[in-house]
Each structure stands twice: as C-alpha cells, then as structure tokens.
Motif scaffolding. Structure first.
Motif, mmCIF file in Angstrom:
data_model
loop_
_atom_site.group_PDB
_atom_site.id
_atom_site.type_symbol
_atom_site.label_atom_id
_atom_site.label_comp_id
_atom_site.label_asym_id
_atom_site.label_seq_id
_atom_site.Cartn_x
_atom_site.Cartn_y
_atom_site.Cartn_z
ATOM 1 N N ILE A 1 21.644 -40.313 -40.812
ATOM 2 C CA ILE A 1 22.682 -39.415 -41.321
ATOM 3 C C ILE A 1 22.377 -37.978 -40.902
ATOM 4 C CG2 ILE A 1 23.697 -38.452 -43.429
ATOM 5 C CD1 ILE A 1 24.731 -41.211 -42.876
ATOM 6 N N ALA A 2 21.113 -37.598 -40.921
ATOM 7 C CA ALA A 2 20.729 -36.248 -40.491
ATOM 8 C C ALA A 2 21.031 -36.038 -39.013
ATOM 9 C CB ALA A 2 19.250 -36.009 -40.773
ATOM 10 N N VAL A 3 20.773 -37.042 -38.183
ATOM 11 C CA VAL A 3 21.083 -36.935 -36.755
ATOM 12 C C VAL A 3 22.588 -36.842 -36.556
ATOM 13 C CG1 VAL A 3 21.009 -38.192 -34.564
ATOM 14 C CG2 VAL A 3 18.969 -38.029 -35.971
ATOM 15 N N LEU B 1 33.604 -37.895 -29.115
ATOM 16 C CA LEU B 1 33.027 -37.767 -30.457
ATOM 17 C C LEU B 1 33.553 -38.826 -31.423
ATOM 18 C CD1 LEU B 1 32.865 -33.929 -31.004
ATOM 19 C CD2 LEU B 1 30.973 -35.534 -30.985
ATOM 20 N N ILE B 2 34.844 -39.072 -31.393
ATOM 21 C CA ILE B 2 35.417 -40.087 -32.278
ATOM 22 C C ILE B 2 34.908 -41.470 -31.892
ATOM 23 C CG2 ILE B 2 37.580 -41.223 -32.932
ATOM 24 C CD1 ILE B 2 38.874 -38.450 -32.900
ATOM 25 N N GLY B 3 34.749 -41.713 -30.585
ATOM 26 C CA GLY B 3 34.181 -42.986 -30.130
ATOM 27 C C GLY B 3 32.754 -43.178 -30.632
ATOM 28 N N GLY B 4 31.956 -42.129 -30.586
ATOM 29 C CA GLY B 4 30.589 -42.214 -31.100
ATOM 30 C C GLY B 4 30.556 -42.449 -32.600
ATOM 31 N N LEU B 5 31.445 -41.777 -33.318
ATOM 32 C CA LEU B 5 31.518 -41.984 -34.765
ATOM 33 C C LEU B 5 31.938 -43.411 -35.092
ATOM 34 C CD1 LEU B 5 31.356 -40.701 -37.582
ATOM 35 C CD2 LEU B 5 33.762 -40.090 -37.335
ATOM 36 N N TYR B 6 32.916 -43.944 -34.345
ATOM 37 C CA TYR B 6 33.347 -45.324 -34.548
ATOM 38 C C TYR B 6 32.210 -46.307 -34.256
ATOM 39 C CZ TYR B 6 35.780 -49.733 -33.944
ATOM 40 O OH TYR B 6 36.160 -51.043 -34.037
ATOM 41 N N HIS B 7 31.449 -46.040 -33.204
ATOM 42 C CA HIS B 7 30.320 -46.903 -32.852
ATOM 43 C C HIS B 7 29.273 -46.909 -33.972
ATOM 44 C CE1 HIS B 7 27.297 -48.891 -30.434
ATOM 45 N NE2 HIS B 7 26.455 -47.880 -30.676
ATOM 46 N N GLU B 8 28.973 -45.755 -34.528
ATOM 47 C CA GLU B 8 28.005 -45.700 -35.628
ATOM 48 C C GLU B 8 28.552 -46.369 -36.882
ATOM 49 O OE1 GLU B 8 26.214 -41.982 -36.363
ATOM 50 O OE2 GLU B 8 25.332 -41.876 -34.365
ATOM 51 N N TRP B 9 29.823 -46.195 -37.126
ATOM 52 C CA TRP B 9 30.448 -46.841 -38.280
ATOM 53 C C TRP B 9 30.428 -48.361 -38.108
ATOM 54 C CZ3 TRP B 9 35.973 -45.271 -40.249
ATOM 55 C CH2 TRP B 9 36.205 -45.829 -41.485
ATOM 56 N N ASN B 10 30.711 -48.820 -36.889
ATOM 57 C CA ASN B 10 30.733 -50.248 -36.584
ATOM 58 C C ASN B 10 29.342 -50.869 -36.734
ATOM 59 O OD1 ASN B 10 32.557 -52.211 -36.036
ATOM 60 N ND2 ASN B 10 32.429 -52.035 -33.825
ATOM 61 N N ASN B 11 28.292 -50.122 -36.401
ATOM 62 C CA ASN B 11 26.924 -50.631 -36.515
ATOM 63 C C ASN B 11 26.372 -50.532 -37.921
ATOM 64 O OD1 ASN B 11 26.717 -51.413 -33.875
ATOM 65 N ND2 ASN B 11 25.881 -49.454 -33.196
ATOM 66 N N GLY B 12 27.108 -49.925 -38.842
ATOM 67 C CA GLY B 12 26.681 -49.857 -40.238
ATOM 68 C C GLY B 12 25.735 -48.719 -40.541
ATOM 69 N N VAL B 13 25.693 -47.728 -39.692
ATOM 70 C CA VAL B 13 24.799 -46.585 -39.930
ATOM 71 C C VAL B 13 25.274 -45.773 -41.119
ATOM 72 C CG1 VAL B 13 23.969 -44.428 -38.909
ATOM 73 C CG2 VAL B 13 24.076 -46.496 -37.531
ATOM 74 N N LEU B 14 26.560 -45.692 -41.334
ATOM 75 C CA LEU B 14 27.109 -44.844 -42.404
ATOM 76 C C LEU B 14 27.088 -45.517 -43.766
ATOM 77 C CD1 LEU B 14 30.103 -43.318 -40.459
ATOM 78 C CD2 LEU B 14 27.847 -42.361 -40.809
#
Length: 117
Positions: free
Chosen positions: A60-62, A100-113
């Motif tokens: 989350i910090a990154v 940026l939105i693609g990166g956010l979607y990728h992190e959301w998809n991987n369960g980071v959030l």
C-alpha cells in the motif's frame, strides 16, 4: 607569503574556537529513555532488526508513492498545455492515465488492495 600564513593560522584558530564553543553549548543534560527513543515509529529500537512486518502495508505504501509521483508528473504536463498542440497533449495525458489505471487494475486484480483476507 607571511600575510597568507598569518591568515591561515587565524582561520584555523577561529575555526577551533568556534568548534569548542559549539561543543560546550550543545551539551545536553541526562539521557532519558523517552527522549532517546524514536517518536511514533512503531518499532522498538532495542529489539531485533529482523522482525517481520506486514507486506500488505509495504505494498500500500508503494502504491501511495506511485500515485504521489503521478501528481508531481501531471502538474508540469498541465502547465505545458498552452504551449503544445492540443492533440499531442491529449494523447500524452491519455496514455499516461491509461497506464496508471491499468496498473491500479492489475494490483486490484492480484488482491494487493485487500487488507483483510
């Protein structure tokens, strides 16, 4: 030559006197445990440095750091809008936001959030 030597000696003497004065002035009183401990860092400085920490917090910090840097990049892009072509400016900013939105979607998809599992 003598004048240069006198200047050098005076400079060294003044420097040493100032260093000694700073050393005498900056003496602190007793070292208190509360004063020597870090303020609200969350880690005990006396314990092992190898204690585990939450990888979710790190991710989350990154993510915050990435979006913070994004703001620093977008501001100059907005300022340069009046000097560049509208189509070039729009395509640049669109690609930037899509990445940026693609990166956010990728992190959301991987369960980071997801903080709690």
């Amino acid at each position: 030559m003598m004048m240069m030597l006198v200047s050098l000696v005076m400079t060294v003497i003044i420097t040493i006197m100032m260093m000694m004065a700073c050393t005498l002035i900056s003496k602190t009183s007793k070292s208190d445990r509360e004063k020597m401990s870090p303020f609200e860092c969350g880690f005990d400085p006396k314990s092992s440095a190898r204690t585990p920490f939450s990888i979710q917090f790190f991710l989350i910090a990154v993510l915050f750091l990435i979006f913070d840097i994004e703001i620093a990049i977008i501001i100059p892009i907005i300022i340069t809008m009046k000097w560049s072509l509208t189509s070039t400016w729009m395509s640049t900013i669109s690609m930037f936001i899509i990445i940026l939105i693609g990166g956010l979607y990728h992190e959301w998809n991987n369960g980071v959030l997801e903080w709690a599992k």
